[in-house]
Structures are given as structure tokens and as C-alpha cells.
Write an enzyme that holds these catalytic residues in place. Structure first.
Site, mmCIF file in Angstrom:
data_model
loop_
_atom_site.group_PDB
_atom_site.id
_atom_site.type_symbol
_atom_site.label_atom_id
_atom_site.label_comp_id
_atom_site.label_asym_id
_atom_site.label_seq_id
_atom_site.Cartn_x
_atom_site.Cartn_y
_atom_site.Cartn_z
ATOM 1 N N ARG A 20 5.791 12.319 -2.228
ATOM 2 C CA ARG A 20 5.526 12.738 -0.843
ATOM 3 C C ARG A 20 6.640 12.208 0.056
ATOM 4 O O ARG A 20 7.255 11.192 -0.252
ATOM 5 C CB ARG A 20 4.206 12.160 -0.318
ATOM 6 C CG ARG A 20 3.032 12.405 -1.198
ATOM 7 C CD ARG A 20 2.088 13.447 -0.587
ATOM 8 N NE ARG A 20 0.977 13.670 -1.496
ATOM 9 C CZ ARG A 20 -0.098 12.899 -1.554
ATOM 10 N NH1 ARG A 20 -0.229 11.879 -0.721
ATOM 11 N NH2 ARG A 20 -1.054 13.151 -2.416
ATOM 12 N N ASN A 37 8.111 -5.546 -0.844
ATOM 13 C CA ASN A 37 8.044 -4.472 0.139
ATOM 14 C C ASN A 37 6.571 -4.380 0.536
ATOM 15 O O ASN A 37 5.766 -3.811 -0.196
ATOM 16 C CB ASN A 37 8.512 -3.129 -0.437
ATOM 17 C CG ASN A 37 8.474 -2.036 0.627
ATOM 18 O OD1 ASN A 37 7.874 -2.216 1.692
ATOM 19 N ND2 ASN A 37 9.112 -0.910 0.350
ATOM 20 N N HIS A 83 12.698 -3.050 2.637
ATOM 21 C CA HIS A 83 12.150 -1.742 3.011
ATOM 22 C C HIS A 83 13.128 -0.659 2.608
ATOM 23 O O HIS A 83 14.348 -0.845 2.744
ATOM 24 C CB HIS A 83 11.925 -1.649 4.526
ATOM 25 C CG HIS A 83 10.950 -2.662 5.019
ATOM 26 N ND1 HIS A 83 9.596 -2.506 4.870
ATOM 27 C CD2 HIS A 83 11.130 -3.867 5.605
ATOM 28 C CE1 HIS A 83 8.986 -3.573 5.363
ATOM 29 N NE2 HIS A 83 9.895 -4.415 5.807
ATOM 30 N N TYR A 100 11.589 8.732 2.278
ATOM 31 C CA TYR A 100 11.615 7.676 1.272
ATOM 32 C C TYR A 100 12.419 8.020 0.018
ATOM 33 O O TYR A 100 12.479 7.210 -0.907
ATOM 34 C CB TYR A 100 10.172 7.295 0.886
ATOM 35 C CG TYR A 100 9.388 6.729 2.054
ATOM 36 C CD1 TYR A 100 9.764 5.537 2.650
ATOM 37 C CD2 TYR A 100 8.288 7.409 2.576
ATOM 38 C CE1 TYR A 100 9.065 5.011 3.737
ATOM 39 C CE2 TYR A 100 7.570 6.895 3.648
ATOM 40 C CZ TYR A 100 7.967 5.699 4.225
ATOM 41 O OH TYR A 100 7.280 5.188 5.289
ATOM 42 N N ARG A 102 12.740 3.727 13.421
ATOM 43 C CA ARG A 102 11.580 4.617 13.320
ATOM 44 C C ARG A 102 10.614 4.393 14.499
ATOM 45 O O ARG A 102 11.042 3.989 15.563
ATOM 46 C CB ARG A 102 10.914 4.407 11.957
ATOM 47 C CG ARG A 102 11.871 4.758 10.801
ATOM 48 C CD ARG A 102 11.199 4.609 9.454
ATOM 49 N NE ARG A 102 10.060 5.537 9.335
ATOM 50 C CZ ARG A 102 9.162 5.463 8.358
ATOM 51 N NH1 ARG A 102 9.264 4.525 7.423
ATOM 52 N NH2 ARG A 102 8.168 6.336 8.304
ATOM 53 N N ALA A 107 2.997 -0.913 4.919
ATOM 54 C CA ALA A 107 2.460 -0.989 6.281
ATOM 55 C C ALA A 107 1.907 -2.373 6.620
ATOM 56 O O ALA A 107 1.779 -2.715 7.812
ATOM 57 C CB ALA A 107 1.377 0.073 6.474
ATOM 58 N N GLU A 161 12.078 -9.894 2.055
ATOM 59 C CA GLU A 161 11.358 -8.691 2.492
ATOM 60 C C GLU A 161 12.302 -7.498 2.382
ATOM 61 O O GLU A 161 13.444 -7.581 2.859
ATOM 62 C CB GLU A 161 10.921 -8.894 3.952
ATOM 63 C CG GLU A 161 10.280 -7.686 4.598
ATOM 64 C CD GLU A 161 10.022 -7.909 6.088
ATOM 65 O OE1 GLU A 161 10.118 -9.072 6.570
ATOM 66 O OE2 GLU A 161 9.750 -6.910 6.776
ATOM 67 N N PRO A 198 0.798 -1.226 0.000
ATOM 68 C CA PRO A 198 0.000 0.000 0.000
ATOM 69 C C PRO A 198 0.831 1.276 0.000
ATOM 70 O O PRO A 198 1.842 1.379 0.707
ATOM 71 C CB PRO A 198 -0.798 -0.101 1.304
ATOM 72 C CG PRO A 198 -0.905 -1.557 1.556
ATOM 73 C CD PRO A 198 0.378 -2.162 1.051
ATOM 74 N N ASN A 199 0.365 2.216 -0.784
ATOM 75 C CA ASN A 199 0.867 3.601 -0.835
ATOM 76 C C ASN A 199 2.235 3.765 -1.492
ATOM 77 O O ASN A 199 2.730 4.890 -1.599
ATOM 78 C CB ASN A 199 0.890 4.247 0.566
ATOM 79 C CG ASN A 199 -0.495 4.376 1.145
ATOM 80 O OD1 ASN A 199 -1.407 4.800 0.433
ATOM 81 N ND2 ASN A 199 -0.679 3.997 2.384
HETATM 82 O O1 CA2 Z 1 10.456 1.748 4.372
HETATM 83 C C1 CA2 Z 1 9.650 1.084 3.714
HETATM 84 O O2 CA2 Z 1 9.887 0.655 2.583
HETATM 85 C C2 CA2 Z 1 8.248 0.838 4.297
HETATM 86 O O3 CA2 Z 1 7.834 -0.468 3.907
HETATM 87 C C3 CA2 Z 1 7.346 1.885 3.691
HETATM 88 C C4 CA2 Z 1 5.928 1.851 4.256
HETATM 89 C C5 CA2 Z 1 5.941 1.868 5.776
HETATM 90 O O4 CA2 Z 1 4.626 1.716 6.273
HETATM 91 C C6 CA2 Z 1 6.828 0.781 6.344
HETATM 92 O O5 CA2 Z 1 6.840 0.898 7.755
HETATM 93 C C7 CA2 Z 1 8.237 0.907 5.814
HETATM 94 C C8 CA2 Z 1 5.146 3.044 3.726
HETATM 95 C C9 CA2 Z 1 4.924 2.996 2.258
HETATM 96 C C10 CA2 Z 1 4.234 4.235 1.836
HETATM 97 O O6 CA2 Z 1 5.124 4.984 1.038
HETATM 98 C C11 CA2 Z 1 4.983 6.320 0.980
HETATM 99 C C12 CA2 Z 1 5.811 6.975 0.092
HETATM 100 C C13 CA2 Z 1 5.759 8.331 -0.011
HETATM 101 C C14 CA2 Z 1 4.873 9.047 0.766
HETATM 102 C C15 CA2 Z 1 4.038 8.389 1.663
HETATM 103 C C16 CA2 Z 1 4.087 7.022 1.753
#
Ligand code: CA2
Length: 143
Positions: free
Chosen positions: A17, A73, A99, A22, A106, A76, A97, A9-10
């Protein structure tokens, strides 16, 4: 070897963003880098992204018939999804896996993964390079 790369997701928001967390690469940039490395290593890759947990579970099941392993990846879902863990365990294909961020440094809720203990390996904290290191590790594990 054929590998399915799954983005949870996302992750379509990448590059648009929260660049301080990221980075500035988009998902397309990351997929291009993965494709380049896969070609270099003689592997085939396919990509899947969804914001819907159930769609990811269906994809794991459906793709398992044609791929040797998964690079994922989970976003969340890493920290919430017993269902994703069960789906990956159920298909009997190794997965790595990855990230982008260093989840260990974090918020406390990001420190637990429902997947890490059953993954072939885990790479986190190297930005897009996490995917490339993960792909190398997965292909080595499959060899
Ligand atoms: O660090 C990572 O790759 C995560 O998997 C990214 C997830 C987060 O929930 C994990 O804890 C760590 C979030 C992905 C959403 O990506 C975004 C990218 C830009 C702006 C907002 C969200």
C-alpha cells in the site's frame, strides 16, 4: 554486537500500500538487506514487528537482556507514545530511530517525535536505506 530491529504498527503493509510514500520494498526485503549489512559488519540482528503498543513495550524490556542496542522504526507511535519513550529510556540500551519517509516534510503531526531527543541518532527520508544508515550509526555508537 547484537541488535534488535523493531518495526512499529502497520509496517507489515510495506510494498503493498502507498508505494508513492513508502516505496515498493516489503518488510521482508528490508530485513534481508539489514541482515546482509549486519553480516558484513560482524553484528547479529533479530527482528520484531507488532501492531500493538504493549507488545512492543514488553519486547523492549525482554530483549534488553540479550541485545546491545535497538534500531527502531516506531511508525505512528513515534508521534504518540510517551510509554515507548519511557520503555526505551528504562532499559539503558542505546537506540537509533529510523523512518522511511521524510517526516519533517509531511503533515505537521508527524514533525514531533517523542523519541528523537533521547535517541543515539535519527535517520529519516532515505527509504529502506534509512535502516542501513541507522544500523551503521548504532554499531559505531556501540563500539
Ligand atoms: O516513514 C516512516 O517510516 C514512518 O515511521 C511510517 C509510519 C508513519 O506513521 C510515520 O509517521 C513515519 C507509518 C507506517 C505504516 O506503513 C505503511 C506502509 C504502507 C502502507 C500504509 C502504511
Amino acid at each position: 554486537m547484537r541488535v534488535a530491529v523493531i518495526h512499529g504498527p502497520n509496517l507489515r503493509l510495506l510494498g503493498r500500500r502507498e508505494p508513492e510514500v513508502y516505496g515498493t520494498d516489503t518488510l521482508d526485503d528490508i530485513e534481508a538487506a539489514i541482515s546482509g549489512l549486519a553480516a558484513e559488519l560482524g553484528a547479529e540482528v533479530e527482528f520484531f514487528q507488532s501492531n500493538h503498543e504493549g507488545r512492543i513495550l514488553d519486547f523492549v524490556d525482554e530483549a534488553s537482556g540479550r541485545v546491545d542496542g535497538f534500531l527502531i522504526n516506531p511508525g505512528a507511535l513515534t508521534h504518540t507514545s510517551v510509554a515507548l519513550r519511557d520503555a526505551l529510556l528504562g532499559v539503558d540500551r542505546p537506540f537509533v530511530e529510523v523512518h522511511l519517509s521524510n517526516t519533517a516534510g509531511r503533515e505537521p503531526f508527524r514533525r514531533h517525535s517523542y523519541l528523537s531527543d533521547v535517541a543515539a541518532g535519527v535517520v529519516f527520508g532515505f527509504g529502506p536505506e534509512s535502516y542501513l544508515l541507522g544500523l551503521r550509526g548504532l554499531l559505531r555508537a556501540l563500539d
